[in-house]
Design a protein around this motif. Sequence first.
Motif, PDB file in Angstrom:
ATOM      1  N   SER A 171      22.710  -6.058  25.813  1.00 37.57           N
ATOM      2  CA  SER A 171      21.934  -5.323  24.822  1.00 37.57           C
ATOM      3  C   SER A 171      21.270  -6.251  23.816  1.00 37.57           C
ATOM      4  O   SER A 171      21.738  -7.358  23.556  1.00 37.57           O
ATOM      5  CB  SER A 171      22.835  -4.335  24.071  1.00 37.57           C
ATOM      6  OG  SER A 171      22.104  -3.681  23.050  1.00 37.57           O
ATOM      7  N   TYR A 179      25.104  -2.023  27.893  1.00 41.20           N
ATOM      8  CA  TYR A 179      24.819  -0.647  28.276  1.00 41.20           C
ATOM      9  C   TYR A 179      24.706  -0.579  29.795  1.00 41.20           C
ATOM     10  O   TYR A 179      24.593  -1.595  30.486  1.00 41.20           O
ATOM     11  CB  TYR A 179      23.537  -0.135  27.614  1.00 41.20           C
ATOM     12  CG  TYR A 179      22.300  -0.931  27.966  1.00 41.20           C
ATOM     13  CD1 TYR A 179      21.466  -0.543  29.020  1.00 41.20           C
ATOM     14  CD2 TYR A 179      21.941  -2.059  27.243  1.00 41.20           C
ATOM     15  CE1 TYR A 179      20.333  -1.264  29.347  1.00 41.20           C
ATOM     16  CE2 TYR A 179      20.807  -2.795  27.561  1.00 41.20           C
ATOM     17  CZ  TYR A 179      20.010  -2.395  28.609  1.00 41.20           C
ATOM     18  OH  TYR A 179      18.893  -3.116  28.935  1.00 41.20           O
ATOM     19  N   TYR A 209      24.182   3.846  26.415  1.00 42.28           N
ATOM     20  CA  TYR A 209      24.801   2.833  25.585  1.00 42.28           C
ATOM     21  C   TYR A 209      26.303   3.028  25.443  1.00 42.28           C
ATOM     22  O   TYR A 209      26.823   4.143  25.524  1.00 42.28           O
ATOM     23  CB  TYR A 209      24.152   2.811  24.199  1.00 42.28           C
ATOM     24  CG  TYR A 209      22.767   2.232  24.230  1.00 42.28           C
ATOM     25  CD1 TYR A 209      22.558   0.878  24.037  1.00 42.28           C
ATOM     26  CD2 TYR A 209      21.662   3.037  24.492  1.00 42.28           C
ATOM     27  CE1 TYR A 209      21.291   0.330  24.093  1.00 42.28           C
ATOM     28  CE2 TYR A 209      20.390   2.511  24.550  1.00 42.28           C
ATOM     29  CZ  TYR A 209      20.209   1.157  24.349  1.00 42.28           C
ATOM     30  OH  TYR A 209      18.947   0.625  24.422  1.00 42.28           O
TER      31      TYR A 209
END
Length: 283
Positions: A171, A179, A209
């Motif tokens: 991420s 994620y 996420y």
Amino acid sequence: PRDLDTPLLDRPIAYRVDSLIGTYQVPINRLSLRPELTLSRFDFDNGTVAGQPYLQKFRNRNVITPGLVVSYELAPRRSIVVVARNSTANYTNRVVDTPKRDYNNSSLLAGLDYDGGGLWRYRVLAGYEVRTFSSNAIKTLQAPVVEATAIYTPTGLTTLIGTVARRIQDSADETTVGYTETAINLSVDHEYLRNVLLRAQGGVYLDSYNKNQGSQTLYSAGVGATWLLNRNVRLAATYDFTTRQSDSSTTASLGVGGGTGQSFVFGSGFSESRYLLQLVLGL
């Protein structure tokens, strides 16, 4: 700013990926072993969000990924395939007073590589992926994963290619860490005339996420035509449409990465149409 997993950047920022890949095929009758090694280096530039610094240098890392692909031929061009990979990531710019992002990522997939004699060919692998971090403060990520490709050739002039992938990704924000992304794409190529090629494509990307921080979805579609004027010159016209939807809960503090303590929504929704006319010269 129009990609997935990016904040509302004031302007695009660059990143570089250098990769060195080595493989070696070992045939043993119907069995085939292919050890592989991938060395990757990621280097990110910093940017700004609403005029405030947004750091991305903390994502700089070196990744070592050894792997092994084992295939067993049931019949000519029809094989059972097993793929095992293990990645170790070392982050080179750790931010003070934040958990270490170094991780170990293991995945195991198995499936079939099948050639139906020209009309159909597909490769479908499914398995599981686990990413553990050197810091106990970061939760382990794990998910079922898929790598699938199908090629359909109804005539000698038309080819359809579909791909499906599900994987764990890094991420852009230091608080979310990672994620799970699911990507589906379909493309069609058609030789309308010997010197006129048509194509169409569509796809969807879904990012989910960690820590229940929401999701993002990106849809894309496009059409194009290429006119081969001669062996060295071609004219291409394309139209591409992209739209992104962001769940309102997909928020994170800029924290150390932004250095402001403010909050933002990962790239809010937008729609974009792009028309492009190209004249390409080649040797």
